[in-house]
Scaffold this motif. Structure first.
Motif, mmCIF file in Angstrom:
data_model
loop_
_atom_site.group_PDB
_atom_site.id
_atom_site.type_symbol
_atom_site.label_atom_id
_atom_site.label_comp_id
_atom_site.label_asym_id
_atom_site.label_seq_id
_atom_site.Cartn_x
_atom_site.Cartn_y
_atom_site.Cartn_z
ATOM 1 N N ALA A 126 15.740 -28.273 -11.907
ATOM 2 C CA ALA A 126 14.928 -29.289 -11.230
ATOM 3 C C ALA A 126 13.803 -29.783 -12.139
ATOM 4 N N VAL A 127 13.159 -28.876 -12.844
ATOM 5 C CA VAL A 127 12.070 -29.253 -13.757
ATOM 6 C C VAL A 127 12.603 -30.143 -14.878
ATOM 7 N N VAL A 128 13.754 -29.746 -15.461
ATOM 8 C CA VAL A 128 14.368 -30.541 -16.534
ATOM 9 C C VAL A 128 14.689 -31.949 -16.023
ATOM 10 N N SER A 129 15.219 -32.027 -14.805
ATOM 11 C CA SER A 129 15.574 -33.320 -14.219
ATOM 12 C C SER A 129 14.345 -34.193 -14.010
ATOM 13 N N ILE A 130 13.257 -33.604 -13.503
ATOM 14 C CA ILE A 130 12.027 -34.362 -13.262
ATOM 15 C C ILE A 130 11.509 -34.970 -14.566
ATOM 16 N N ILE A 131 11.455 -34.155 -15.626
ATOM 17 C CA ILE A 131 10.941 -34.620 -16.914
ATOM 18 C C ILE A 131 11.840 -35.715 -17.494
ATOM 19 N N ALA A 132 13.160 -35.470 -17.482
ATOM 20 C CA ALA A 132 14.106 -36.436 -18.061
ATOM 21 C C ALA A 132 14.067 -37.765 -17.326
ATOM 22 N N LYS A 133 14.023 -37.715 -16.000
ATOM 23 C CA LYS A 133 14.037 -38.949 -15.217
ATOM 24 C C LYS A 133 12.735 -39.739 -15.358
ATOM 25 N N GLU A 134 11.631 -39.040 -15.488
ATOM 26 C CA GLU A 134 10.355 -39.736 -15.665
ATOM 27 C C GLU A 134 10.324 -40.427 -17.034
ATOM 28 N N LEU A 135 10.867 -39.760 -18.056
ATOM 29 C CA LEU A 135 10.955 -40.379 -19.381
ATOM 30 C C LEU A 135 11.868 -41.600 -19.349
ATOM 31 N N MET A 136 12.992 -41.507 -18.623
ATOM 32 C CA MET A 136 13.913 -42.636 -18.507
ATOM 33 C C MET A 136 13.261 -43.807 -17.769
ATOM 34 N N TYR A 137 12.410 -43.480 -16.801
ATOM 35 C CA TYR A 137 11.688 -44.528 -16.064
ATOM 36 C C TYR A 137 10.836 -45.353 -17.022
ATOM 37 N N HIS A 138 10.048 -44.668 -17.852
ATOM 38 C CA HIS A 138 9.161 -45.376 -18.778
ATOM 39 C C HIS A 138 9.951 -46.134 -19.844
ATOM 40 N N TYR A 139 11.040 -45.539 -20.339
ATOM 41 C CA TYR A 139 11.876 -46.180 -21.365
ATOM 42 C C TYR A 139 12.522 -47.456 -20.821
ATOM 43 N N THR A 140 13.095 -47.353 -19.624
ATOM 44 C CA THR A 140 13.776 -48.505 -19.019
ATOM 45 C C THR A 140 12.789 -49.587 -18.621
ATOM 46 N N LYS A 141 11.651 -49.181 -18.083
ATOM 47 C CA LYS A 141 10.635 -50.160 -17.675
ATOM 48 C C LYS A 141 10.114 -50.932 -18.879
ATOM 49 N N ARG A 142 9.880 -50.245 -19.988
ATOM 50 C CA ARG A 142 9.377 -50.904 -21.194
ATOM 51 C C ARG A 142 10.366 -51.967 -21.684
ATOM 52 N N THR A 143 11.658 -51.633 -21.666
ATOM 53 C CA THR A 143 12.684 -52.592 -22.086
ATOM 54 C C THR A 143 12.793 -53.746 -21.094
ATOM 55 N N ALA A 144 12.677 -53.441 -19.800
ATOM 56 C CA ALA A 144 12.769 -54.478 -18.764
ATOM 57 C C ALA A 144 11.667 -55.513 -18.936
ATOM 58 N N VAL A 145 10.455 -55.046 -19.240
ATOM 59 C CA VAL A 145 9.328 -55.958 -19.457
ATOM 60 C C VAL A 145 9.561 -56.781 -20.722
ATOM 61 N N LYS A 146 10.087 -56.141 -21.743
ATOM 62 C CA LYS A 146 10.319 -56.798 -23.029
ATOM 63 C C LYS A 146 11.294 -57.953 -22.906
ATOM 64 N N ILE A 147 12.395 -57.763 -22.145
ATOM 65 C CA ILE A 147 13.422 -58.807 -22.047
ATOM 66 C C ILE A 147 13.367 -59.557 -20.718
ATOM 67 N N ASN A 148 12.338 -59.257 -19.915
ATOM 68 C CA ASN A 148 12.141 -59.944 -18.629
ATOM 69 C C ASN A 148 13.376 -59.811 -17.741
ATOM 70 N N SER A 149 13.810 -58.582 -17.521
ATOM 71 C CA SER A 149 15.016 -58.327 -16.735
ATOM 72 C C SER A 149 14.671 -57.670 -15.401
#
Length: 296
Positions: A126-149
Motif C-alpha cells: 500500500a505504501v509503495v502504491s501511494i508513493i508511485a501513484k502520487e509521483l505519476m500524478y505530478h508527472y502526468t499533470k506536468r505534461t498535461a499542462v505543457k501540451i494543454n491536454s
C-alpha cells in the motif's frame, strides 16, 4: 498537423509510462494481497489493473480521433474518443460494483464467521502504491499542462484518485491488524466508491463533448478579448463555441465599418480566424462572419 503529431507523441509517452507503472503495481498488490490475505489489497490490485485497460482505451480513442476527415466523415473523427470514454466508464463502473459487492459480502459474513487478519506485506504494498501513484500524478499533470491536454489532466487526477484509494487500503489493513479485521473489507467498499466516482466523471465529460456543449465562460471571455483586439473589429454580435471531442468549433459574427471594402473585410475576418486558432490550439475550426456596424 505537425503540432498535433507532437502532442500525440507526448501523450503516448505518458500513456506508456502509465501502463508500465500500473502493470507493475497490479502484480505487486495482487501478490501481496494473496500472500498477506488482504481483500482490500486484492481489490486495489484490480483497481490498478482496470487503469491499464483504461489507458489502452484512451490510446485507441486518441488514435481513432486523430484520423483525417474523409468522404463519410468530413468533420473528422474526434467524437470517437468520446465513444471510447463511454465504454471505459461503463467497464470501470462494472469493476467498481464487483469490488463493492465482494466487500459488502465479507462484512456481512463477519457476523457469523471470523475474518482473516491481513499480513504486514499488504501494508508495504500500500505504501509503495501511494508513493508511485502520487509521483505519476505530478508527472502526468506536468505534461498535461505543457501540451494543454484535458485528457491527460483527467488521467493525472485519476492517478491522484488511485493514491487516495491506496491510502484507504492502508488504513483498512492497518486497522485490521490492530484488532478490527472488518476494516479490511470496508476498505474495499471505499475503493469501490472511488472507482464509481471516476467512472461517473469520465461518462459526464464524454457526454458533454458529444452534445455540443459550449466552452467554459473563462475560455469564451478570452476569445472575446482576442477578437476585439484585432484591428478593424468594432464589436461582436455573436460568439458560439461547441466541444467536438477534444476539439472546439467556433462561430463568431463581428461588426465592421460598412465603408470598408470587401477585401478589407475579408482580411480582417482572416486575422480573427488566424488569431483564434493560434491562441487556442484546441480550436479545430473558426468561422467568421462580418456584419456592417450600422447605428440604430
Amino acid at each position: 498537423m505537425e503540432t498535433d503529431n507532437k502532442l500525440e507523441k507526448e501523450a503516448m509517452k505518458v500513456s506508456v509510462v502509465s501502463i508500465i507503472v500500473n502493470i507493475a503495481l497490479s502484480l505487486l498488490k495482487l501478490l501481496a494481497g494473496i500472500l498477506a490475505k488482504s481483500g482490500a489489497m486484492i481489490s486495489d490490485a484490480v483497481h490498478s489493473a482496470s487503469d491499464v485497460f483504461s489507458t489502452f482505451v484512451v490510446i485507441i480513442g486518441v488514435k481513432l480521433a486523430g484520423k483525417q476527415p474523409d468522404k463519410e466523415h468530413p468533420y473528422g473523427h474526434e467524437r470517437l474518443e468520446c465513444v471510447a470514454s463511454v465504454i471505459l466508464a461503463v467497464v470501470l463502473a462494472g469493476t467498481g460494483i464487483g469490488i463493492g459487492v465482494k466487500g459488502v459480502q465479507k462484512i456481512a459474513g463477519s457476523q457469523t464467521g471470523k475474518l482473516v487478519v491481513p499480513g504486514a506485506l499488504a501494508l508495504v504494498a500500500a505504501v509503495v502504491s501511494i508513493i508511485a501513484k502520487e509521483l505519476m500524478y505530478h508527472y502526468t499533470k506536468r505534461t498535461a499542462v505543457k501540451i494543454n491536454s484535458g485528457a491527460l489532466m483527467a488521467d493525472a487526477w485519476h492517478h491522484r484518485s488511485d493514491a487516495l484509494s491506496s491510502i484507504g487500503s492502508f488504513a483498512g489493513i492497518l486497522g485490521a491488524r490492530m484488532g478490527l479485521p472488518v476494516l479490511d473489507p470496508l476498505a474495499s467498499v471505499i475503493i469501490c466508491v472511488f472507482i464509481e466516482k471516476a467512472a461517473l466523471e469520465i461518462f459526464i465529460d464524454a457526454v458533454n463533448k458529444m452534445i455540443d456543449r459550449s466552452c467554459s465562460d473563462d475560455t469564451v471571455t478570452k476569445m472575446q478579448e482576442v477578437i476585439l483586439d484585432t484591428e478593424g473589429v468594432l464589436g461582436i454580435d455573436e460568439l458560439k463555441t461547441r466541444l467536438f471531442g477534444a476539439k472546439i468549433y467556433v462561430e463568431v459574427e463581428i461588426r465592421m465599418d460598412p465603408g470598408k471594402t470587401l477585401v478589407e473585410a475579408h482580411d480582417t475576418a482572416e486575422m480573427v480566424h488566424d488569431m483564434i486558432e493560434k491562441t487556442f490550439p484546441e480550436v479545430k475550426h473558426c468561422m467568421v462572419h462580418v456584419n456592417p456596424d450600422i447605428p440604430d
